[in-house]
Motif scaffolding. Structure first.
Motif, PDB file in Angstrom:
ATOM      1  N   ILE A 154      10.883   6.825  -3.986  1.00 18.55           N
ATOM      2  CA  ILE A 154      11.309   6.742  -2.593  1.00 18.55           C
ATOM      3  C   ILE A 154      11.922   5.372  -2.294  1.00 18.55           C
ATOM      4  CG2 ILE A 154      10.406   6.675  -0.214  1.00 18.55           C
ATOM      5  CD1 ILE A 154       8.442   8.893  -1.111  1.00 18.55           C
ATOM      6  N   GLY A 155      11.560   4.366  -3.096  1.00 20.65           N
ATOM      7  CA  GLY A 155      12.123   3.040  -2.895  1.00 20.65           C
ATOM      8  C   GLY A 155      11.109   1.944  -2.649  1.00 20.65           C
ATOM      9  N   PHE A 156       9.821   2.255  -2.713  1.00 22.82           N
ATOM     10  CA  PHE A 156       8.803   1.216  -2.593  1.00 22.82           C
ATOM     11  C   PHE A 156       8.922   0.276  -3.794  1.00 22.82           C
ATOM     12  CE2 PHE A 156       6.912   4.245   0.311  1.00 22.82           C
ATOM     13  CZ  PHE A 156       6.169   3.481   1.188  1.00 22.82           C
ATOM     14  N   ILE A 157       8.709  -1.005  -3.551  1.00 19.59           N
ATOM     15  CA  ILE A 157       8.752  -1.991  -4.628  1.00 19.59           C
ATOM     16  C   ILE A 157       7.393  -2.658  -4.765  1.00 19.59           C
ATOM     17  CG2 ILE A 157      11.235  -2.408  -4.463  1.00 19.59           C
ATOM     18  CD1 ILE A 157      10.556  -4.985  -2.903  1.00 19.59           C
ATOM     19  N   GLU A 158       7.133  -3.174  -5.967  1.00 25.10           N
ATOM     20  CA  GLU A 158       5.835  -3.765  -6.254  1.00 25.10           C
ATOM     21  C   GLU A 158       5.591  -5.013  -5.424  1.00 25.10           C
ATOM     22  OE1 GLU A 158       5.618  -4.342 -10.464  1.00 25.10           O
ATOM     23  OE2 GLU A 158       5.345  -2.205 -10.841  1.00 25.10           O
ATOM     24  N   GLY A 159       4.352  -5.125  -4.959  1.00 25.84           N
ATOM     25  CA  GLY A 159       3.914  -6.292  -4.203  1.00 25.84           C
ATOM     26  C   GLY A 159       2.720  -6.924  -4.875  1.00 25.84           C
ATOM     27  N   LYS A 160       1.860  -7.523  -4.066  1.00 28.07           N
ATOM     28  CA  LYS A 160       0.752  -8.297  -4.621  1.00 28.07           C
ATOM     29  C   LYS A 160      -0.371  -7.417  -5.161  1.00 28.07           C
ATOM     30  CE  LYS A 160      -1.381  -9.004  -0.104  1.00 28.07           C
ATOM     31  NZ  LYS A 160      -1.784  -9.967   0.903  1.00 28.07           N
ATOM     32  N   PHE A 161      -1.100  -7.990  -6.122  1.00 30.01           N
ATOM     33  CA  PHE A 161      -2.281  -7.346  -6.689  1.00 30.01           C
ATOM     34  C   PHE A 161      -3.469  -7.636  -5.783  1.00 30.01           C
ATOM     35  CE2 PHE A 161       0.314  -8.095 -10.540  1.00 30.01           C
ATOM     36  CZ  PHE A 161       0.430  -6.776 -10.949  1.00 30.01           C
ATOM     37  N   ILE A 162      -4.286  -6.616  -5.541  1.00 23.59           N
ATOM     38  CA  ILE A 162      -5.471  -6.762  -4.703  1.00 23.59           C
ATOM     39  C   ILE A 162      -6.604  -5.933  -5.299  1.00 23.59           C
ATOM     40  CG2 ILE A 162      -4.153  -7.203  -2.585  1.00 23.59           C
ATOM     41  CD1 ILE A 162      -4.607  -4.310  -1.783  1.00 23.59           C
ATOM     42  N   THR A 163      -7.788  -6.082  -4.738  1.00 24.06           N
ATOM     43  CA  THR A 163      -8.943  -5.278  -5.130  1.00 24.06           C
ATOM     44  C   THR A 163      -9.469  -4.598  -3.876  1.00 24.06           C
ATOM     45  OG1 THR A 163      -9.485  -6.811  -6.904  1.00 24.06           O
ATOM     46  CG2 THR A 163     -11.238  -5.337  -6.178  1.00 24.06           C
ATOM     47  N   VAL A 164      -9.677  -3.287  -3.974  1.00 22.09           N
ATOM     48  CA  VAL A 164     -10.180  -2.505  -2.847  1.00 22.09           C
ATOM     49  C   VAL A 164     -11.385  -1.697  -3.339  1.00 22.09           C
ATOM     50  CG1 VAL A 164      -9.616  -0.726  -1.158  1.00 22.09           C
ATOM     51  CG2 VAL A 164      -7.845  -2.339  -1.875  1.00 22.09           C
ATOM     52  N   PHE A 165     -12.492  -1.805  -2.629  1.00 26.77           N
ATOM     53  CA  PHE A 165     -13.731  -1.130  -3.033  1.00 26.77           C
ATOM     54  C   PHE A 165     -14.082  -1.453  -4.483  1.00 26.77           C
ATOM     55  CE2 PHE A 165     -11.899   1.867   0.185  1.00 26.77           C
ATOM     56  CZ  PHE A 165     -12.809   1.573   1.189  1.00 26.77           C
ATOM     57  N   ASN A 166     -13.907  -2.722  -4.854  1.00 26.54           N
ATOM     58  CA  ASN A 166     -14.182  -3.204  -6.215  1.00 26.54           C
ATOM     59  C   ASN A 166     -13.325  -2.512  -7.272  1.00 26.54           C
ATOM     60  OD1 ASN A 166     -16.217  -5.095  -5.475  1.00 26.54           O
ATOM     61  ND2 ASN A 166     -17.627  -3.382  -5.208  1.00 26.54           N
ATOM     62  N   TYR A 167     -12.122  -2.064  -6.870  1.00 32.43           N
ATOM     63  CA  TYR A 167     -11.222  -1.392  -7.805  1.00 32.43           C
ATOM     64  C   TYR A 167      -9.875  -2.108  -7.767  1.00 32.43           C
ATOM     65  CZ  TYR A 167      -9.622   2.489 -10.654  1.00 32.43           C
ATOM     66  OH  TYR A 167      -9.170   3.245 -11.698  1.00 32.43           O
ATOM     67  N   PRO A 168      -9.291  -2.396  -8.945  1.00 32.00           N
ATOM     68  CA  PRO A 168      -8.005  -3.097  -8.972  1.00 32.00           C
ATOM     69  C   PRO A 168      -6.867  -2.209  -8.451  1.00 32.00           C
ATOM     70  CG  PRO A 168      -8.668  -2.472 -11.199  1.00 32.00           C
ATOM     71  CD  PRO A 168      -9.798  -2.103 -10.282  1.00 32.00           C
ATOM     72  N   CYS A 169      -6.122  -2.742  -7.497  1.00 33.80           N
ATOM     73  CA  CYS A 169      -5.037  -2.006  -6.861  1.00 33.80           C
ATOM     74  C   CYS A 169      -3.805  -2.904  -6.732  1.00 33.80           C
ATOM     75  CB  CYS A 169      -5.457  -1.532  -5.466  1.00 33.80           C
ATOM     76  SG  CYS A 169      -6.843  -0.386  -5.458  1.00 33.80           S
ATOM     77  N   GLN A 170      -2.741  -2.333  -6.179  1.00 34.63           N
ATOM     78  CA  GLN A 170      -1.531  -3.093  -5.923  1.00 34.63           C
ATOM     79  C   GLN A 170      -0.878  -2.587  -4.649  1.00 34.63           C
ATOM     80  OE1 GLN A 170       1.552  -2.908  -8.949  1.00 34.63           O
ATOM     81  NE2 GLN A 170       2.452  -4.818  -8.216  1.00 34.63           N
ATOM     82  N   GLU A 171      -0.339  -3.524  -3.869  1.00 30.83           N
ATOM     83  CA  GLU A 171       0.463  -3.155  -2.714  1.00 30.83           C
ATOM     84  C   GLU A 171       1.874  -2.830  -3.186  1.00 30.83           C
ATOM     85  OE1 GLU A 171       0.705  -6.069   0.399  1.00 30.83           O
ATOM     86  OE2 GLU A 171      -1.406  -5.843   0.912  1.00 30.83           O
ATOM     87  N   LEU A 172       2.456  -1.799  -2.588  1.00 34.18           N
ATOM     88  CA  LEU A 172       3.866  -1.502  -2.752  1.00 34.18           C
ATOM     89  C   LEU A 172       4.482  -1.605  -1.374  1.00 34.18           C
ATOM     90  CD1 LEU A 172       3.749   1.605  -5.142  1.00 34.18           C
ATOM     91  CD2 LEU A 172       3.879  -0.811  -5.759  1.00 34.18           C
ATOM     92  N   ASN A 173       5.718  -2.061  -1.296  1.00 33.95           N
ATOM     93  CA  ASN A 173       6.359  -2.312  -0.004  1.00 33.95           C
ATOM     94  C   ASN A 173       7.672  -1.569   0.117  1.00 33.95           C
ATOM     95  OD1 ASN A 173       4.561  -4.555   1.077  1.00 33.95           O
ATOM     96  ND2 ASN A 173       5.072  -5.285  -0.964  1.00 33.95           N
ATOM     97  N   TYR A 174       8.007  -1.229   1.368  1.00 39.71           N
ATOM     98  CA  TYR A 174       9.257  -0.527   1.667  1.00 39.71           C
ATOM     99  C   TYR A 174       9.770  -1.037   3.009  1.00 39.71           C
ATOM    100  CZ  TYR A 174      12.570   3.265   2.408  1.00 39.71           C
ATOM    101  OH  TYR A 174      13.714   3.983   2.620  1.00 39.71           O
ATOM    102  N   ILE A 175      11.020  -1.428   3.058  1.00 43.00           N
ATOM    103  CA  ILE A 175      11.620  -1.846   4.320  1.00 43.00           C
ATOM    104  C   ILE A 175      12.476  -0.703   4.843  1.00 43.00           C
ATOM    105  CG2 ILE A 175      13.151  -3.481   5.490  1.00 43.00           C
ATOM    106  CD1 ILE A 175      12.251  -5.566   3.426  1.00 43.00           C
ATOM    107  N   ILE A 176      12.156  -0.259   6.050  1.00 43.13           N
ATOM    108  CA  ILE A 176      12.865   0.862   6.658  1.00 43.13           C
ATOM    109  C   ILE A 176      14.255   0.420   7.074  1.00 43.13           C
ATOM    110  CG2 ILE A 176      12.876   2.469   8.602  1.00 43.13           C
ATOM    111  CD1 ILE A 176       9.845   2.473   8.462  1.00 43.13           C
TER     112      ILE A 176
END
Length: 145
Positions: A123-145
């Motif tokens: 869809i066009g989301f791009i990789e952002g920062k690495f984070i941890t959510v509920f003690n699980y490694p995750c990543q933010e993806l971003n999209y500018i409308i």
């Protein structure tokens, strides 16, 4: 398929679909989730997709305040039919042009996130920062409308 805001009469169908896919959401607390869902319905921040038979086949929660796609689930029998893309596109239409939206998903290489990352990136989301959510490694993806 029809996309619309969820309302209280969709609540149980939403939870039924969630029960089918809950293993994909580590840290899910059903009691807390139900409270969030009630509030999201009240705020018109919960979208549903229903098929021609009126069955709920997709659900999405977003936050206007946080500019975030917070939850997305598609019924396992109805995946790869464009439902997720349709829900996301509908959500995009609810934000002003120039809004930076984020979604938190699994990191690259995590088997649980292969389909989600592929969808968001198509869809066009791009990789952002690495984070941890509920003690699980995750990543933010971003999209500018």
């Amino acid at each position: 398929m029809k996309v619309d805001y969820a309302d209280n009469c969709d609540f149980q169908s939403w939870i039924d679909l969630l029960e089918l896919v809950k293993e994909s959401f580590p840290g899910l607390d059903l009691k807390e989730y139900k409270n969030v869902l009630h509030q999201s319905i009240l705020n018109q921040e919960a979208l549903i997709a229903k098929n021609d038979k009126g069955e709920l086949v997709g659900e999405l929660i977003f936050s206007r305040k946080n500019c975030e796609l917070a939850f997305l689930a598609i019924h396992p029998r109805h995946r790869k039919k464009g439902i997720a893309t349709n829900l996301i596109q509908h959500m995009f239409d609810l934000f002003p042009k120039g809004t930076n939206l984020k979604v938190i998903t699994y990191r690259e290489g995590d088997v649980k996130g292969i389909a989600a990352r592929k969808l968001y990136q198509s869809i066009g989301f791009i990789e952002g920062k690495f984070i941890t959510v509920f003690n699980y490694p995750c990543q933010e993806l971003n999209y500018i409308i």
